[in-house]
Design a protein around this motif. Structure first.
Motif, PDB file in Angstrom:
ATOM      1  N   GLY A 102       0.807  -1.212   0.000  1.00 43.86           N
ATOM      2  CA  GLY A 102       0.000   0.000   0.000  1.00 43.86           C
ATOM      3  C   GLY A 102       0.840   1.261   0.000  1.00 43.86           C
ATOM      4  O   GLY A 102       0.330   2.361   0.233  1.00 43.86           O
ATOM      5  N   HIS A 103       2.142   1.129  -0.313  1.00 39.11           N
ATOM      6  CA  HIS A 103       3.010   2.317  -0.330  1.00 39.11           C
ATOM      7  C   HIS A 103       2.579   3.249  -1.464  1.00 39.11           C
ATOM      8  O   HIS A 103       2.052   2.803  -2.488  1.00 39.11           O
ATOM      9  N   PRO A 104       2.799   4.555  -1.292  1.00 39.15           N
ATOM     10  CA  PRO A 104       2.396   5.521  -2.323  1.00 39.15           C
ATOM     11  C   PRO A 104       3.141   5.281  -3.630  1.00 39.15           C
ATOM     12  O   PRO A 104       4.214   4.676  -3.638  1.00 39.15           O
ATOM     13  N   ALA A 105       2.557   5.760  -4.713  1.00 38.05           N
ATOM     14  CA  ALA A 105       3.204   5.614  -6.024  1.00 38.05           C
ATOM     15  C   ALA A 105       2.828   6.817  -6.882  1.00 38.05           C
ATOM     16  O   ALA A 105       1.743   7.387  -6.717  1.00 38.05           O
ATOM     17  N   ASP A 106       3.730   7.185  -7.779  1.00 41.93           N
ATOM     18  CA  ASP A 106       3.518   8.341  -8.650  1.00 41.93           C
ATOM     19  C   ASP A 106       2.204   8.235  -9.411  1.00 41.93           C
ATOM     20  O   ASP A 106       1.887   7.172  -9.964  1.00 41.93           O
ATOM     21  N   ASN A 107       1.493   9.332  -9.510  1.00 40.85           N
ATOM     22  CA  ASN A 107       0.285   9.470 -10.335  1.00 40.85           C
ATOM     23  C   ASN A 107      -0.953   8.783  -9.773  1.00 40.85           C
ATOM     24  O   ASN A 107      -1.995   8.787 -10.424  1.00 40.85           O
ATOM     25  N   PHE A 108      -0.840   8.189  -8.587  1.00 34.08           N
ATOM     26  CA  PHE A 108      -2.021   7.554  -7.990  1.00 34.08           C
ATOM     27  C   PHE A 108      -2.623   8.465  -6.930  1.00 34.08           C
ATOM     28  O   PHE A 108      -1.900   9.049  -6.121  1.00 34.08           O
ATOM     29  N   ASP A 109      -3.961   8.573  -6.929  1.00 39.81           N
ATOM     30  CA  ASP A 109      -4.626   9.374  -5.905  1.00 39.81           C
ATOM     31  C   ASP A 109      -4.525   8.714  -4.542  1.00 39.81           C
ATOM     32  O   ASP A 109      -4.464   9.389  -3.526  1.00 39.81           O
ATOM     33  N   GLU A 110      -4.555   7.387  -4.546  1.00 42.65           N
ATOM     34  CA  GLU A 110      -4.387   6.650  -3.301  1.00 42.65           C
ATOM     35  C   GLU A 110      -3.941   5.238  -3.648  1.00 42.65           C
ATOM     36  O   GLU A 110      -4.106   4.793  -4.783  1.00 42.65           O
ATOM     37  N   THR A 111      -3.353   4.581  -2.662  1.00 41.33           N
ATOM     38  CA  THR A 111      -2.891   3.213  -2.882  1.00 41.33           C
ATOM     39  C   THR A 111      -3.325   2.330  -1.714  1.00 41.33           C
ATOM     40  O   THR A 111      -3.512   2.807  -0.591  1.00 41.33           O
ATOM     41  N   TYR A 112      -3.503   1.069  -2.031  1.00 40.94           N
ATOM     42  CA  TYR A 112      -3.947   0.081  -1.040  1.00 40.94           C
ATOM     43  C   TYR A 112      -3.015  -1.122  -1.065  1.00 40.94           C
ATOM     44  O   TYR A 112      -2.420  -1.424  -2.121  1.00 40.94           O
ATOM     45  N   ALA A 113      -2.934  -1.807   0.068  1.00 38.18           N
ATOM     46  CA  ALA A 113      -2.190  -3.065   0.119  1.00 38.18           C
ATOM     47  C   ALA A 113      -3.048  -4.182  -0.485  1.00 38.18           C
ATOM     48  O   ALA A 113      -4.278  -4.150  -0.401  1.00 38.18           O
ATOM     49  N   ILE A 114      -2.374  -5.132  -1.103  1.00 41.69           N
ATOM     50  CA  ILE A 114      -3.065  -6.198  -1.831  1.00 41.69           C
ATOM     51  C   ILE A 114      -4.001  -7.005  -0.925  1.00 41.69           C
ATOM     52  O   ILE A 114      -4.990  -7.564  -1.412  1.00 41.69           O
ATOM     53  N   ASP A 115      -3.744  -7.034   0.391  1.00 43.66           N
ATOM     54  CA  ASP A 115      -4.661  -7.786   1.262  1.00 43.66           C
ATOM     55  C   ASP A 115      -5.682  -6.866   1.929  1.00 43.66           C
ATOM     56  O   ASP A 115      -6.376  -7.270   2.855  1.00 43.66           O
ATOM     57  N   ASP A 116      -5.803  -5.645   1.429  1.00 43.39           N
ATOM     58  CA  ASP A 116      -6.753  -4.702   2.052  1.00 43.39           C
ATOM     59  C   ASP A 116      -7.174  -3.622   1.050  1.00 43.39           C
ATOM     60  O   ASP A 116      -7.082  -2.428   1.323  1.00 43.39           O
ATOM     61  N   TYR A 117      -7.656  -4.057  -0.103  1.00 44.35           N
ATOM     62  CA  TYR A 117      -7.925  -3.120  -1.208  1.00 44.35           C
ATOM     63  C   TYR A 117      -9.421  -2.792  -1.341  1.00 44.35           C
ATOM     64  O   TYR A 117      -9.814  -2.039  -2.230  1.00 44.35           O
ATOM     65  N   GLN A 118     -10.251  -3.374  -0.470  1.00 46.02           N
ATOM     66  CA  GLN A 118     -11.702  -3.339  -0.712  1.00 46.02           C
ATOM     67  C   GLN A 118     -12.293  -1.932  -0.757  1.00 46.02           C
ATOM     68  O   GLN A 118     -13.206  -1.660  -1.543  1.00 46.02           O
ATOM     69  N   LYS A 119     -11.776  -1.029   0.068  1.00 40.61           N
ATOM     70  CA  LYS A 119     -12.303   0.340   0.046  1.00 40.61           C
ATOM     71  C   LYS A 119     -12.034   1.004  -1.300  1.00 40.61           C
ATOM     72  O   LYS A 119     -12.863   1.746  -1.811  1.00 40.61           O
ATOM     73  N   GLY A 120     -10.869   0.746  -1.841  1.00 39.81           N
ATOM     74  CA  GLY A 120     -10.532   1.311  -3.152  1.00 39.81           C
ATOM     75  C   GLY A 120     -11.389   0.710  -4.237  1.00 39.81           C
ATOM     76  O   GLY A 120     -11.893   1.413  -5.122  1.00 39.81           O
ATOM     77  N   LEU A 121     -11.597  -0.583  -4.162  1.00 36.56           N
ATOM     78  CA  LEU A 121     -12.409  -1.275  -5.162  1.00 36.56           C
ATOM     79  C   LEU A 121     -13.836  -0.737  -5.172  1.00 36.56           C
ATOM     80  O   LEU A 121     -14.449  -0.566  -6.232  1.00 36.56           O
ATOM     81  N   ALA A 122     -14.365  -0.455  -3.988  1.00 40.78           N
ATOM     82  CA  ALA A 122     -15.761  -0.017  -3.885  1.00 40.78           C
ATOM     83  C   ALA A 122     -16.004   1.270  -4.674  1.00 40.78           C
ATOM     84  O   ALA A 122     -17.083   1.470  -5.229  1.00 40.78           O
ATOM     85  N   LYS A 123     -14.995   2.142  -4.747  1.00 35.74           N
ATOM     86  CA  LYS A 123     -15.158   3.424  -5.435  1.00 35.74           C
ATOM     87  C   LYS A 123     -15.006   3.327  -6.954  1.00 35.74           C
ATOM     88  O   LYS A 123     -15.364   4.263  -7.668  1.00 35.74           O
ATOM     89  N   ALA A 124     -14.405   2.240  -7.428  1.00 35.81           N
ATOM     90  CA  ALA A 124     -13.960   2.191  -8.825  1.00 35.81           C
ATOM     91  C   ALA A 124     -15.045   1.696  -9.776  1.00 35.81           C
ATOM     92  O   ALA A 124     -15.811   0.795  -9.451  1.00 35.81           O
ATOM     93  N   ASP A 125     -15.094   2.301 -10.971  1.00 32.31           N
ATOM     94  CA  ASP A 125     -15.953   1.802 -12.051  1.00 32.31           C
ATOM     95  C   ASP A 125     -15.182   0.841 -12.949  1.00 32.31           C
ATOM     96  O   ASP A 125     -15.755  -0.032 -13.580  1.00 32.31           O
ATOM     97  N   ILE A 126     -13.890   1.071 -13.027  1.00 33.28           N
ATOM     98  CA  ILE A 126     -13.043   0.322 -13.956  1.00 33.28           C
ATOM     99  C   ILE A 126     -11.944  -0.360 -13.160  1.00 33.28           C
ATOM    100  O   ILE A 126     -11.243   0.288 -12.373  1.00 33.28           O
ATOM    101  N   ILE A 127     -11.809  -1.672 -13.361  1.00 34.79           N
ATOM    102  CA  ILE A 127     -10.821  -2.476 -12.632  1.00 34.79           C
ATOM    103  C   ILE A 127      -9.787  -2.944 -13.647  1.00 34.79           C
ATOM    104  O   ILE A 127     -10.145  -3.527 -14.676  1.00 34.79           O
ATOM    105  N   ILE A 128      -8.523  -2.676 -13.354  1.00 34.95           N
ATOM    106  CA  ILE A 128      -7.472  -2.967 -14.331  1.00 34.95           C
ATOM    107  C   ILE A 128      -6.414  -3.851 -13.690  1.00 34.95           C
ATOM    108  O   ILE A 128      -5.790  -3.460 -12.700  1.00 34.95           O
ATOM    109  N   ASN A 129      -6.204  -5.047 -14.240  1.00 33.04           N
ATOM    110  CA  ASN A 129      -5.139  -5.905 -13.727  1.00 33.04           C
ATOM    111  C   ASN A 129      -3.891  -5.781 -14.589  1.00 33.04           C
ATOM    112  O   ASN A 129      -3.927  -6.028 -15.793  1.00 33.04           O
ATOM    113  N   VAL A 130      -2.789  -5.410 -13.928  1.00 32.71           N
ATOM    114  CA  VAL A 130      -1.495  -5.316 -14.611  1.00 32.71           C
ATOM    115  C   VAL A 130      -0.469  -6.171 -13.863  1.00 32.71           C
ATOM    116  O   VAL A 130       0.720  -6.092 -14.112  1.00 32.71           O
ATOM    117  N   MET A 131      -0.928  -7.005 -12.915  1.00 37.02           N
ATOM    118  CA  MET A 131       0.024  -7.760 -12.095  1.00 37.02           C
ATOM    119  C   MET A 131       0.737  -8.823 -12.931  1.00 37.02           C
ATOM    120  O   MET A 131       0.181  -9.386 -13.867  1.00 37.02           O
TER     121      MET A 131
END
Lengths: 317, 317
Positions: free
Chosen positions: B171-200
């Motif tokens: 969940g560390h910050p990253a350039d150009n992101f409004d907010e970041t979440y840790a992979i085991d605690d991303y649900q709040k971020g997911l709830a706001k999103a219309d578009i989900i993008i996997n780049v892993m």
């Protein structure tokens, strides 16, 4: 007291803002129920031929100003409006992001493999390849127009290191363009471009601009995009250019005529992407448009003049 | 003297740059004609299983470093490479613009009316309307990954006022992101999103990540995009989610398995856009990749260490 005919919807809050400026709000219903005479309307917010023409043509019309919801105004009876010295303001600026994003969609449709994938889909043919895969920084574009929509398009293309030339009446510089050319001397800019984008309004001067003579100048261009007006493109000339490989693909959001008849040869060419004049459609149009009405109302009620987005009725935009 | 096996093409100028660093250039032909033994290769530039495996598996192999041409390295025999203490460097950073532009292409395909137009095309049905017309500033996105590709995607989405959340290990910050979440605690971020993008990347940790449990969390999302690895998505779970309206559309550049078999139910769902793992394809790959090889060669010849793009072989990226 000004009488504003609200063809575009107004929210409760917007209505109260307008009323607080001393402007009365009238609806089409009020006219239909004869509570207000068409002659009494002084401001029209939006345009709907069935409602608007009787107001414009009312024998003792007091109409002074039309605020439209679109950037292009070629669907208005401009000469009649000019004769009556009615001011027209447009929605220029609102549709820029929508249309610029549509343009990116058309470009990436062809340069990131979506077109090829769709062509192969009926055969369920999955192969790790596609035609014309390009990264944007390998391409350059020329945009006919340097207005709001063109500026926003150029801004986004610049973010991806596309070289962007613009064309306007005199060749004057414009924000976000690497260079600009005058409309009667654009050939050097065209020669460098892979992607040709028309955003010009529909006026007598732009009718048939992209004709056989225009397309005959092209040599192995990648993509021709039209989000301006269908009347600017001679369909047969475009079809010939595609057939001859002068330009490989086209994306047409506007066509002539609209709706496009089922027997139009444009449908039969799978190198043409056709969308139904939706590139400029925005959600929450009422929220985005109101600030233009508001700014203009502020000056209009005190001085009788509008302050922004006024259309030059003789030029048509 | 280092012996570099050039599987990726090198231009004349690139060859002379490499030779001037005191590195000998070997080709697959040299090995086939037994002018050089597979054991003698110390550096591999590119990967081609047929050529590369005999080098890796040579009884007295001196291979010390592999410079790949891709960001993902899941196609390499990583555990065998780790056992032999061979360093792997990837092409991370090169494919960012291409993939980010492909992602914009997928988004605008659905939000600017291209999808609807294509659906209606067989009937030559032109009507000035389309489903789900949205301007980007009305949408928000969540990107699984905050690596190079994700950062470039977020940068472009930001230019269009999309709210962008990112997901990474901590969940560390990253350039150009409004907010970041840790992979085991991303649900709040997911709830706001219309578009989900996997780049892993494809790793044991990301295999099957987008499973039934993941999709069961979604409620009327607009679009699921996969440009990471097909193995991260459980196809049946995605198909269920589309059927239930948990997500309306999907764009899959990667699938499991590849090539996608003709009887895969993914083909039959017209709410899925399928491209054949081409989002990262770049023109002039050799020109774009060489600077990474060059930077690494500079330190490698003097210290035996690479200076950038080293893959953590235990993590797999």
């Amino acid at each position: 007291m000004e009488q504003l005919l609200a063809i575009m919807p107004l929210s409760e809050q917007q209505r109260s803002t307008v009323r607080n400026m001393g402007v009365n709000i009238v609806t089409a219903d009020d006219i239909a129920r004869k509570q207000v005479a068409p002659d009494d309307i002084t401001i029209m917010y939006g345009w709907n031929a069935e409602i608007s023409l009787p107001v414009l043509k009312a024998p003792h019309s007091h109409l002074k100003w039309i605020q439209t919801f679109s950037a292009g105004v070629d669907y208005l009876p401009l000469s009649e409006i000019a004769q009556h010295h009615i001011v027209v303001t447009n929605a220029s600026g609102i549709h820029g992001p929508a249309i610029a994003q549509a343009i990116l969609g058309y470009i990436f449709y062809f340069t990131r493999g979506l077109w090829t994938a769709e062509q192969r889909r009926p055969e369920r043919f999955w192969e790790q390849s596609a035609d014309d895969l390009l990264v944007a920084d390998e391409t350059s574009a020329i945009i006919f127009s340097t207005g709001h929509i063109a500026v926003e398009t150029a801004r986004l293309l610049h973010q991806m290191n596309v070289y962007v030339a613009g064309v306007n009446r005199t060749g004057h510089p414009a924000d976000n363009f690497d260079e600009t050319y005058a409309i009667d001397d654009y050939q050097k800019g065209l020669a460098k471009a892979d992607i040709i984008i028309n955003v010009m309004p529909g006026t007598p001067a732009t009718t048939g601009f992209f004709n056989q003579q225009f397309f005959d100048q092209l040599d192995h261009k990648l993509l021709f995009i039209n989000v301006g007006r269908g009347s600017s493109v001679v369909n047969d000339a475009l079809l010939n250019a595609l057939k001859q490989g002068r330009v490989k693909y086209a994306a047409l959001d506007v066509v002539d005529p609209e709706p496009l008849p089922k027997d139009s040869p444009l449908w039969a060419n799978d190198h043409i992407l056709l969308t139904p004049h939706v590139s400029g459609v925005v959600d929450h149009l009422d929220t985005r448009l109101f600030p233009i009405l508001y700014d203009n109302l502020k000056t209009f009620v005190s001085t009788g003049l509008v302050s922004r987005n006024q259309v030059d009725l003789s030029a048509g935009y």
